[in-house]
Design a protein around this motif. Structure first.
Motif, short mmCIF file in Angstrom:
data_model
loop_
_atom_site.label_atom_id
_atom_site.label_comp_id
_atom_site.label_asym_id
_atom_site.label_seq_id
_atom_site.Cartn_x
_atom_site.Cartn_y
_atom_site.Cartn_z
N CYS A 58 0.84 -1.20 0.00
CA CYS A 58 0.00 0.00 0.00
C CYS A 58 0.88 1.26 0.00
O CYS A 58 1.73 1.42 0.87
CB CYS A 58 -0.90 0.00 1.24
N PRO A 59 0.69 2.17 -0.95
CA PRO A 59 1.58 3.34 -1.03
C PRO A 59 1.48 4.29 0.16
O PRO A 59 2.37 5.11 0.38
CB PRO A 59 1.11 4.04 -2.32
N ALA A 62 -2.17 2.35 4.56
CA ALA A 62 -3.50 2.74 5.06
C ALA A 62 -4.15 1.69 5.96
O ALA A 62 -5.20 1.95 6.52
CB ALA A 62 -4.41 3.04 3.86
N PHE A 63 -3.51 0.52 6.08
CA PHE A 63 -4.13 -0.55 6.88
C PHE A 63 -3.72 -0.47 8.34
O PHE A 63 -2.59 -0.10 8.67
CB PHE A 63 -3.76 -1.93 6.30
N CYS A 75 -6.23 6.23 2.06
CA CYS A 75 -6.28 5.37 0.86
C CYS A 75 -6.27 6.20 -0.42
O CYS A 75 -7.00 7.19 -0.54
CB CYS A 75 -7.54 4.51 0.93
N THR A 76 -5.44 5.77 -1.38
CA THR A 76 -5.42 6.45 -2.68
C THR A 76 -6.37 5.77 -3.68
O THR A 76 -6.42 6.17 -4.84
CB THR A 76 -4.00 6.44 -3.30
N PHE A 77 -7.07 4.73 -3.22
CA PHE A 77 -8.03 3.99 -4.06
C PHE A 77 -7.35 3.44 -5.32
O PHE A 77 -7.97 3.36 -6.37
CB PHE A 77 -9.24 4.87 -4.41
N CYS A 78 -6.06 3.07 -5.17
CA CYS A 78 -5.33 2.52 -6.32
C CYS A 78 -5.84 1.12 -6.68
O CYS A 78 -5.68 0.66 -7.80
CB CYS A 78 -3.83 2.49 -6.05
N GLU A 80 -4.73 -1.78 -5.60
CA GLU A 80 -3.72 -2.83 -5.61
C GLU A 80 -4.01 -3.91 -4.56
O GLU A 80 -3.84 -5.10 -4.82
CB GLU A 80 -2.33 -2.20 -5.37
N PHE A 91 -13.96 -3.30 -3.25
CA PHE A 91 -14.47 -1.93 -3.26
C PHE A 91 -15.89 -1.92 -3.81
O PHE A 91 -16.14 -2.47 -4.88
CB PHE A 91 -13.57 -1.01 -4.10
#
Ligand code: SF4
Length: 259
Positions: A58-59, A62-63, A75-78, A80, A91
């Motif tokens: 996760c960039p 966020a966890f 979260c960037t909602f990427c 991954e 999601f």
């Protein structure tokens, strides 16, 4: 010479366009469905999940562990995590993500319910003063123009937030609040304060997008100065990367409605 009735009767031309293009606006922004790919509110499953493994990919890390949670404000909602661990993260298309409680952005494992506004935290004067008319000044504080573009879209003919009396204005002196996008760089710390000071009371502070809420992928950068946010109450957090116009509009409508 041929007789063109559409040239002679302009109204018919407009009706012809309407017939071919259909409705451009979204009739009900509170129940609209988003077509295509959209990552909205996440749903988490599992108890013995290796959170470290998830945070490694996760960039923004966020966890959270014990219990297993995901911070939508980071979260960037990427997507991954959902791609690599589909049994643990997915999601939904739920775009109603805005809230006035920072903690409400933290989604727990097993939880699958809408994010909501806490009415008890809304100042009494908000509905009476802004329920029918809300003017906002937008500040891009080192933003990348993604959230800014979505905010522009919120006012276009599709989303048309102007129908609710909500508009962006050019001057903070004409505004009822400020909308901050971007992670807030050192260079923008003072301009935000000046803009806020120039806005008449009572005034709202709204953070739009992951960068504004948490700093996003820039959170640890020494180029940021987010001290402004420590000094004032934040009225609305609008997550997304970028935030969707429907997330923004629904958040505002929930904030200014009567409870
Ligand atoms: S979707 Fe969010 S939680 Fe998942 S890896 Fe990307 S930034 Fe992290």
């Amino acid at each position: 010479m041929t007789y063109n009735i559409f040239e002679k009767v302009p109204l018919l031309s407009n009706l012809k366009i309407l017939y071919h293009q259909g409705k451009q606006y979204i009739p009900d922004v509170t129940t609209a469905n988003i077509a295509g790919i959209f990552r909205g509110r996440p749903v988490l499953n599992g108890t013995n999940v290796d959170v470290q493994k998830l945070n490694n990919l996760c960039p923004t890390e966020a966890f959270l562990a014990n219990p297993f949670r995901l911070d939508m404000g980071k979260c960037t909602f990427c997507g991954e995590c959902a791609r690599q661990f589909p049994d643990n993260i997915s999601f939904t298309k739920d775009y109603k993500l805005a809230t006035n409680e920072r903690n409400a952005l933290i989604i727990k494992a097993g939880e699958n319910k809408p994010v909501q506004i806490n009415p008890t935290l809304i100042r009494k004067e908000i509905h009476s003063m802004f329920g029918g008319s809300l003017k906002l000044r937008q500040i891009s504080a080192a933003g990348d123009n993604s959230c800014e573009m979505e905010l522009n879209a919120a006012g276009n003919v599709n989303f048309d937030m102007g129908r609710f009396g909500i508009e962006f204005v050019a001057s903070p002196r004409h505004a009822d609040g400020i909308v901050i996008t971007g992670p807030i760089s050192e260079n923008m710390a003072e301009p935000i304060q000046i803009c806020y000071d120039a806005t008449p009371e009572p005034k709202l502070i709204i953070l739009v997008g992951t960068d504004a809420i948490s700093g996003g992928i820039f959170a640890d950068s020494p180029a940021l100065n987010r001290s402004f946010l420590d000094k004032f109450h934040i009225d609305l957090f609008v997550p997304g990367n970028p935030a969707h116009p429907l997330t923004f509009i629904n958040g505002l409508l929930d904030l200014i409605k009567e409870y």
